[in-house]
Design a protein around this motif. Structure first.
Motif, mmCIF file in Angstrom:
data_model
loop_
_atom_site.group_PDB
_atom_site.id
_atom_site.type_symbol
_atom_site.label_atom_id
_atom_site.label_comp_id
_atom_site.label_asym_id
_atom_site.label_seq_id
_atom_site.Cartn_x
_atom_site.Cartn_y
_atom_site.Cartn_z
ATOM 1 N N LYS A 50 0.840 -1.196 0.000
ATOM 2 C CA LYS A 50 0.000 0.000 0.000
ATOM 3 C C LYS A 50 0.878 1.250 0.000
ATOM 4 O O LYS A 50 1.984 1.252 0.542
ATOM 5 C CB LYS A 50 -0.908 0.018 1.233
ATOM 6 N N GLN A 56 -3.712 3.585 -0.010
ATOM 7 C CA GLN A 56 -4.367 2.854 -1.095
ATOM 8 C C GLN A 56 -3.499 1.708 -1.584
ATOM 9 O O GLN A 56 -2.264 1.796 -1.593
ATOM 10 C CB GLN A 56 -4.679 3.804 -2.259
ATOM 11 N N GLY A 78 -5.466 3.209 -6.113
ATOM 12 C CA GLY A 78 -6.304 2.188 -5.524
ATOM 13 C C GLY A 78 -7.133 1.384 -6.510
ATOM 14 O O GLY A 78 -7.831 0.451 -6.108
#
Length: 384
Positions: A50, A56, A78
């Motif tokens: 992430k 995200q 994302g």
């Protein structure tokens, strides 16, 4: 190759983005660093990374016993941007897909150790088909493809030796397999007709490339074992014509013609058995300007050349030994004429290209000079 370059470029951008963004990765609930092999050694599972700033999801990569193999996903803000599978060599192997931010599939292909194989699909941003391509694999290139405009009209077509693009494109019909030659029309993105073609069993028999006004710009045709190509000006005047003799998958040029803006022939070249036979040019009034006839005696190539006045009378003639395209050696008797066609000059060359005798006449046919020419350039008049 264009689409492969785009794919490689996109992959490079993803890697650059990943290199500059700080990511936190975990595997099976444990923190790992993909740049530090000690943290992933011997492990199996799906690593998830992430973006540290946004939180995200940035990437997912499958590990098998410490090696990155299997599923490989990249995310942009994302959202899934690319999904692929890689083998132990790190090459694409299996299904690959690229996505738009809204989830639309933009590209879908199957790979075998880094090479596209079988049917590949590329879509417009709307999700409509943009290009269907069939690859043979092993980096041997495209066997067939069809490109479509955003309007769904055919833009480009390449047929294989059998139907290969179904179910994405009905190339069995477009390419004339199992039926009479099929007429095909191709358009640009604005919906303007650009080309007409006709195929039979995958072979293109005729192609017309069109100007915006609908007039043919180039016409290519295969008929009776010959391929011809004609090029036109926008007003419909023929400007060039070429012909090839077909022999299986090879071809040899037999004819090339050039035409003036008015459509009159200005040059014509001929070949036979891959050898030049003649080369002629013409004045705009239709009379011959220059002509060369090519022949061969053993290993010696000859060019017999004639130049003409614009009234059709010859101005000079002579034979040359043709060493190559740009090197000629004059041999034998060379003659020059006045505009009435009367002989006014003559030079005799030996087989080394040196003048051995030279004569001149006036327009009434009276001999003005007759000289022997020696190797050092000195001359001696023949007795009258």
């Amino acid at each position: 190759m264009y689409f492969r370059s785009i794919t490689a470029f996109c992959a490079a951008l993803l890697c650059v983005g990943a290199a500059h963004a700080i990511q936190d990765c975990e595997l099976n609930g444990e923190s790992v660093n993909p740049n530090n092999g000690n943290t992933t050694a011997g492990k199996t599972g799906l690593m998830r990374c992430k973006d540290r700033d946004s939180g995200q999801l940035a990437r997912e990569q499958e590990l098998q016993n410490g090696r990155f193999m299997g599923l490989d996903r990249y995310y942009q803000k994302g959202k899934l941007q690319r999904e692929r599978n890689v083998n132990e060599r790190g090459n694409n192997h299996g299904l690959m897909r690229d996505f738009a931010p809204d989830g639309t599939v933009l590209y879908q292909a199957t790979y075998d150790n880094g090479s596209e194989v079988g049917l590949t699909r590329r879509n417009h941003p709307s999700g409509a088909l943009q290009r269907a391509t069939y690859y043979s694999g092993s980096n041997q290139g495209e066997l067939a493809y069809a490109e479509l405009t955003p309007r769904g009209q055919l833009r480009r077509l390449r047929c294989g030796d059998k139907p290969l693009l179904a179910p994405l494109v009905d190339d069995a019909k477009l390419c004339g397999f199992g039926s009479s030659p099929a007429p095909v029309e191709m358009f640009n993105d604005a919906g303007v007709l650009q080309m007409r073609a006709r195929y039979a069993n995958g072979q293109r028999l005729r192609l017309e490339e069109l100007y915006p006004n609908g007039q043919p710009e180039r016409v290519e045709e295969i008929k009776d074992g010959q391929r011809s190509e004609r090029r036109f000006a926008e007003d419909g005047v023929l400007r060039a014509e070429l012909q090839w003799q077909l022999d299986g998958k090879t071809s040899s040029k037999t004819l090339e013609r050039e035409f003036s803006e008015r459509g009159s022939l200005v040059r014509e070249q001929k070949w036979a058995e891959r050898r030049a036979v003649s080369d002629a040019s013409f004045y705009l009034n239709g009379q011959p300007k220059n002509r060369a006839l090519y022949s061969r005696d053993g290993n010696t190539e000859y060019a017999d050349e004639t130049a003409f006045y614009d009234n059709g009378k010859p101005s000079r003639t002579g034979r040359y030994i043709q060493a190559d395209r740009y090197n000629q050696t004059p041999v034998g008797t060379h003659q020059s004429f006045n505009q009435q066609g009367k002989l006014v000059g003559e030079a005799i060359y030996d087989n080394r290209g040196r003048i051995s005798r030279e004569r001149e006449w006036d327009d009434a046919g009276k001999l003005l000079s007759d000289e022997e020419v020696f190797e050092d350039g000195s001359r001696k008049a023949y007795a009258k």
